[in-house]
Design an enzyme around this catalytic site. Structure first.
Site, PDB file in Angstrom:
ATOM      1  N   TRP A 190       2.508   2.859  -2.482  1.00  0.00           N
ATOM      2  CA  TRP A 190       2.196   3.765  -3.602  1.00  0.00           C
ATOM      3  C   TRP A 190       0.837   4.422  -3.379  1.00  0.00           C
ATOM      4  O   TRP A 190       0.651   5.597  -3.677  1.00  0.00           O
ATOM      5  CB  TRP A 190       2.213   3.008  -4.940  1.00  0.00           C
ATOM      6  CG  TRP A 190       3.586   2.873  -5.533  1.00  0.00           C
ATOM      7  CD1 TRP A 190       4.773   2.735  -4.862  1.00  0.00           C
ATOM      8  CD2 TRP A 190       3.914   2.864  -6.929  1.00  0.00           C
ATOM      9  NE1 TRP A 190       5.806   2.638  -5.759  1.00  0.00           N
ATOM     10  CE2 TRP A 190       5.316   2.704  -7.022  1.00  0.00           C
ATOM     11  CE3 TRP A 190       3.149   2.949  -8.105  1.00  0.00           C
ATOM     12  CZ2 TRP A 190       5.973   2.654  -8.273  1.00  0.00           C
ATOM     13  CZ3 TRP A 190       3.807   2.894  -9.340  1.00  0.00           C
ATOM     14  CH2 TRP A 190       5.206   2.748  -9.412  1.00  0.00           C
ATOM     15  N   ASP A 209      -7.611 -10.130  -9.100  1.00  0.00           N
ATOM     16  CA  ASP A 209      -6.681 -10.138 -10.229  1.00  0.00           C
ATOM     17  C   ASP A 209      -7.123  -9.053 -11.218  1.00  0.00           C
ATOM     18  O   ASP A 209      -8.256  -9.084 -11.702  1.00  0.00           O
ATOM     19  CB  ASP A 209      -6.745 -11.526 -10.884  1.00  0.00           C
ATOM     20  CG  ASP A 209      -5.736 -11.666 -12.018  1.00  0.00           C
ATOM     21  OD1 ASP A 209      -5.313 -10.651 -12.612  1.00  0.00           O
ATOM     22  OD2 ASP A 209      -5.383 -12.825 -12.317  1.00  0.00           O
ATOM     23  N   ASP A 247      -5.079  -5.625  -5.633  1.00  0.00           N
ATOM     24  CA  ASP A 247      -3.969  -6.586  -5.554  1.00  0.00           C
ATOM     25  C   ASP A 247      -4.486  -8.012  -5.378  1.00  0.00           C
ATOM     26  O   ASP A 247      -5.579  -8.221  -4.859  1.00  0.00           O
ATOM     27  CB  ASP A 247      -3.016  -6.260  -4.393  1.00  0.00           C
ATOM     28  CG  ASP A 247      -1.608  -6.807  -4.630  1.00  0.00           C
ATOM     29  OD1 ASP A 247      -0.701  -6.009  -4.939  1.00  0.00           O
ATOM     30  OD2 ASP A 247      -1.419  -8.046  -4.542  1.00  0.00           O
ATOM     31  N   ASP A 287       2.759  -1.003 -10.298  1.00  0.00           N
ATOM     32  CA  ASP A 287       4.035  -1.496  -9.778  1.00  0.00           C
ATOM     33  C   ASP A 287       3.925  -3.017  -9.688  1.00  0.00           C
ATOM     34  O   ASP A 287       4.638  -3.661  -8.928  1.00  0.00           O
ATOM     35  CB  ASP A 287       4.275  -0.857  -8.400  1.00  0.00           C
ATOM     36  CG  ASP A 287       5.704  -1.004  -7.911  1.00  0.00           C
ATOM     37  OD1 ASP A 287       6.624  -1.064  -8.754  1.00  0.00           O
ATOM     38  OD2 ASP A 287       5.913  -1.043  -6.686  1.00  0.00           O
ATOM     39  N   LYS A 321       5.590  -0.491 -14.301  1.00  0.00           N
ATOM     40  CA  LYS A 321       6.897  -1.138 -14.119  1.00  0.00           C
ATOM     41  C   LYS A 321       7.064  -2.277 -15.102  1.00  0.00           C
ATOM     42  O   LYS A 321       6.119  -2.998 -15.399  1.00  0.00           O
ATOM     43  CB  LYS A 321       6.988  -1.688 -12.698  1.00  0.00           C
ATOM     44  CG  LYS A 321       8.238  -2.543 -12.479  1.00  0.00           C
ATOM     45  CD  LYS A 321       8.557  -2.729 -11.037  1.00  0.00           C
ATOM     46  CE  LYS A 321       7.730  -3.826 -10.394  1.00  0.00           C
ATOM     47  NZ  LYS A 321       8.003  -3.867  -8.946  1.00  0.00           N
ATOM     48  N   GLY A 372       0.770  -1.244   0.000  1.00  0.00           N
ATOM     49  CA  GLY A 372       0.000   0.000   0.000  1.00  0.00           C
ATOM     50  C   GLY A 372       0.801   1.293   0.000  1.00  0.00           C
ATOM     51  O   GLY A 372       0.227   2.371   0.152  1.00  0.00           O
TER      52      GLY A 372
HETATM   53  N1  SAM Z   1       3.564  -0.558  -5.148  1.00  0.00           N
HETATM   54  C1  SAM Z   1       3.377  -1.444  -3.990  1.00  0.00           C
HETATM   55  C2  SAM Z   1       3.642  -0.637  -2.747  1.00  0.00           C
HETATM   56  O1  SAM Z   1       4.273   0.433  -2.876  1.00  0.00           O
HETATM   57  O2  SAM Z   1       3.219  -1.029  -1.655  1.00  0.00           O
HETATM   58  C3  SAM Z   1       4.265  -2.668  -4.109  1.00  0.00           C
HETATM   59  C4  SAM Z   1       3.821  -3.596  -5.220  1.00  0.00           C
HETATM   60  S1  SAM Z   1       4.604  -5.178  -5.261  1.00  0.00           S
HETATM   61  C5  SAM Z   1       6.188  -4.791  -5.894  1.00  0.00           C
HETATM   62  C6  SAM Z   1       3.829  -5.991  -6.614  1.00  0.00           C
HETATM   63  C7  SAM Z   1       2.413  -6.469  -6.367  1.00  0.00           C
HETATM   64  O3  SAM Z   1       1.782  -6.821  -7.605  1.00  0.00           O
HETATM   65  C8  SAM Z   1       2.320  -7.734  -5.501  1.00  0.00           C
HETATM   66  O4  SAM Z   1       1.686  -7.422  -4.286  1.00  0.00           O
HETATM   67  C9  SAM Z   1       1.476  -8.696  -6.348  1.00  0.00           C
HETATM   68  O5  SAM Z   1       0.553  -9.444  -5.586  1.00  0.00           O
HETATM   69  C10 SAM Z   1       0.764  -7.747  -7.296  1.00  0.00           C
HETATM   70  N2  SAM Z   1       0.229  -8.370  -8.528  1.00  0.00           N
HETATM   71  C11 SAM Z   1       0.878  -9.189  -9.402  1.00  0.00           C
HETATM   72  N3  SAM Z   1       0.066  -9.604 -10.371  1.00  0.00           N
HETATM   73  C12 SAM Z   1      -1.149  -9.028 -10.140  1.00  0.00           C
HETATM   74  C13 SAM Z   1      -2.416  -9.096 -10.794  1.00  0.00           C
HETATM   75  N4  SAM Z   1      -2.603  -9.835 -11.910  1.00  0.00           N
HETATM   76  N5  SAM Z   1      -3.454  -8.396 -10.272  1.00  0.00           N
HETATM   77  C14 SAM Z   1      -3.278  -7.659  -9.151  1.00  0.00           C
HETATM   78  N6  SAM Z   1      -2.104  -7.557  -8.487  1.00  0.00           N
HETATM   79  C15 SAM Z   1      -1.051  -8.240  -8.963  1.00  0.00           C
END
Ligand code: SAM
Length: 190
Positions: A36, A79, A62, A104, A144, A34
């Site tokens: 961002w 998703d 997420d 991200d 990203k 959370g």
């Molecule tokens: N930006 C976040 C923060 O600042 O707290 C960190 C994000 S983390 C690097 C990447 C996230 O992308 C993970 O929590 C992962 O569960 C999520 N993610 C990956 N594929 C996804 C999808 N298809 N739908 C939703 N979330 C997804």
């Protein structure tokens, strides 16, 4: 007070390129834990902290659970590529579409560089397709990606649909050498 160090990447990008401002509505994809969203809530004035400025809106999505955050609406265990998630987002938005999509997102890394690269590019491509139904004309996407052979495919698709596309490598992500962001602005809309 940020939940994760990744906040500093968004702060750095936004200080340089000004993608968030009071009053904007933001979809934060891959929002857990959370950080961002915390930055977005502050910068779009989602809590109305500055009464003289317009109030924005932040929705985060997420696959994982996201602890509640004042000023943001979260869809946990969802998703982003699932059409039912897309409908749920639209039902929660104050207007039909958002000004900014942040991503991200990262798939679970296998450690096989080429495979992880491809998975993330295809997730980003899904997100660009989603823009059609969820991003306002002239809107912005920040996403990203892990650099590799197919980065060009994503970059070209963004260039077809946005007037201004640039690649950003924040100082704060130096340690992960393949991580970069595309910032695509001025969505041509449909
Ligand atoms: N930006 C976040 C923060 O600042 O707290 C960190 C994000 S983390 C690097 C990447 C996230 O992308 C993970 O929590 C992962 O569960 C999520 N993610 C990956 N594929 C996804 C999808 N298809 N739908 C939703 N979330 C997804």
């Amino acid at each position: 007070h940020y939940r994760c160090r990744s906040a500093f990447k968004l702060l750095e990008i936004d200080d340089r390129l000004h993608i968030l401002r009071p009053g904007l509505s933001v979809l934060d994809c891959g929002a857990a834990p959370g950080a961002w969203s915390q930055v977005a809530v502050e910068r779009v004035n989602a809590l109305g902290t500055d009464p003289a400025a317009p109030t924005g809106f932040v929705i985060g999505v997420d696959l994982l659970r996201i602890s509640p955050l004042e000023g943001a609406v979260f869809l946990s265990q969802a998703d982003i590529t699932d059409p039912s998630t897309q409908r749920a987002i639209q039902n929660l938005l104050p207007a039909e579409k958002v000004d900014v999509i942040l991503s991200d997102m990262a798939p679970n890394a296998t450690g096989i560089k080429e495979l992880d690269h491809q998975k993330l590019i295809s997730l980003c491509l899904d997100l660009v397709n989603l823009s059609q139904s969820i991003l306002k004309p002239k809107g912005t996407i920040l996403c990203k990606f892990w650099d590799g052979h197919e980065s060009r495919v994503l970059q070209n698709k963004l260039k077809e649909q946005f007037q201004d596309v640039r690649t950003i490598k924040p100082q704060a992500s130096r340690k992960d050498s393949s991580e970069s962001y595309y910032l695509a602005r001025l969505y041509k809309g449909k």
